[in-house]
Enzyme design. Structure first.
Site, PDB file in Angstrom:
ATOM      1  N   GLU A  49      42.998  38.608  49.022  1.00 44.13           N
ATOM      2  CA  GLU A  49      43.542  38.797  47.676  1.00 44.13           C
ATOM      3  C   GLU A  49      43.818  37.434  47.067  1.00 44.13           C
ATOM      4  O   GLU A  49      44.514  36.604  47.663  1.00 44.13           O
ATOM      5  CB  GLU A  49      44.853  39.587  47.722  1.00 44.13           C
ATOM      6  N   ASP A  60      56.356  40.463  42.146  1.00 42.15           N
ATOM      7  CA  ASP A  60      56.424  39.332  43.063  1.00 42.15           C
ATOM      8  C   ASP A  60      57.863  38.940  43.393  1.00 42.15           C
ATOM      9  O   ASP A  60      58.708  38.836  42.506  1.00 42.15           O
ATOM     10  CB  ASP A  60      55.703  38.116  42.466  1.00 42.15           C
ATOM     11  N   TYR A 174      46.086  50.711  47.812  1.00 35.44           N
ATOM     12  CA  TYR A 174      47.129  49.760  48.198  1.00 35.44           C
ATOM     13  C   TYR A 174      48.445  50.527  48.268  1.00 35.44           C
ATOM     14  O   TYR A 174      48.968  50.961  47.256  1.00 35.44           O
ATOM     15  CB  TYR A 174      47.199  48.636  47.151  1.00 35.44           C
TER      16      TYR A 174
END
Length: 268
Positions: A49, A60, A174
């Site tokens: 990734e 994040d 994912y």
């Protein structure tokens, strides 16, 4: 056939779980990112990734935020990520690359132009964490036209939306292991196993789990429940620890090897 599909098919035949490192493009430099792409593949990465630095990230945690901050000082863009993928390919890289970016940079680039450029630079997929499934159809149509996989995220909170999300999935699913942002964790709620098994039972696509995985023990813990494990913050933190080495041309290779050795340990 998309490289993601062939990679997971090959791993399934061998009974292996995909090792999927995440690195931040341009941290601490484009040159080091290129070296990492090549060395992590040698260390056993099956797919990588490429995190595009963004000033206002949704998913994040602090480690990746700091990496994005360092990369943004070099004005790293989505296009830089694509160009580095192409450079790695020209240097002999074989594994798939997936961009991890937010929707605004994609929109600014231009949707058709974005996916056209991804195909030209041999990037196999993209993850856009702030793109809701309900709004993703126009983007997916363009991605499909260019042979690019739009990889969806599902979380334990997705619940009744899981079936709809995975139905529209491409490449792999994912699965977010826990609530909150990315970051290293010591343990995981046992309920995540049931969540992963539910997702696996809802799709024929491979599933990969990420968020919080940072040790070989974590990889082993999740291996029975998934087809791939995604390691982000732990690798980005390793890059951060090695910056003094990476920024000195005489020791940069030592720093890259320390990071690749960490990935090798996770894979083994």
């Amino acid at each position: 056939m998309n490289r993601i599909d062939t990679t997971f098919a090959s791993l399934r035949e061998r009974g292996e779980t995909a090792m999927i490192p995440f690195i931040t493009v341009g941290d601490p430099s484009k040159e080091i990112t290129l070296e990492l792409l090549l060395e992590l593949e040698k260390a056993g990465a099956d797919l990588i990734e490429l995190g595009i630095p963004y000033s206002d990230p949704l998913a994040d945690g602090p480690v990746i935020e700091r990496a994005s901050g360092r990369a943004l000082k070099h004005q790293i863009t989505v296009e830089d990520g694509m160009k580095l993928a192409k450079q790695a390919r020209l240097a002999g890289a074989q594994i798939p690359y997936v961009l991890f970016t937010y929707f605004n940079p994609v929109l600014q680039y231009g949707l058709e132009r974005f996916f056209e450029a991804m195909a030209a630079h041999e990037v196999s997929g993209v993850i856009i964490p702030d793109l809701p499934i309900e709004e993703s159809d126009p983007i997916r149509i363009i991605a499909d036209r260019h042979g690019i996989h739009l990889v969806p995220l599902v979380a334990p909170t997705s619940k009744e939306r899981v079936a709809k999300i995975v139905e529209q999935g491409r490449g792999f699913i994912y699965c977010v292991s826990t609530l909150g942002v990315t970051g290293m964790r010591d343990s995981f709620d046992e309920r995540v196993d049931r969540f992963l098994d539910e997702v696996r039972g809802s799709t024929a696509l491979p599933i990969a789990v990420g968020f919080g995985i940072s040790k070989p023990e974590h990889v082993e813990r999740f291996r029975p429940h998934c087809d791939g494990v995604i390691v982000g913050s732990a690798i980005v933190r390793k890059v951060e620890e090695c910056i003094p080495l990476l920024q000195d041309p005489s020791t940069a290779q030592d720093g890259v090897l320390q990071i690749s050795q960490f990935v090798r340990q996770l894979k083994s």
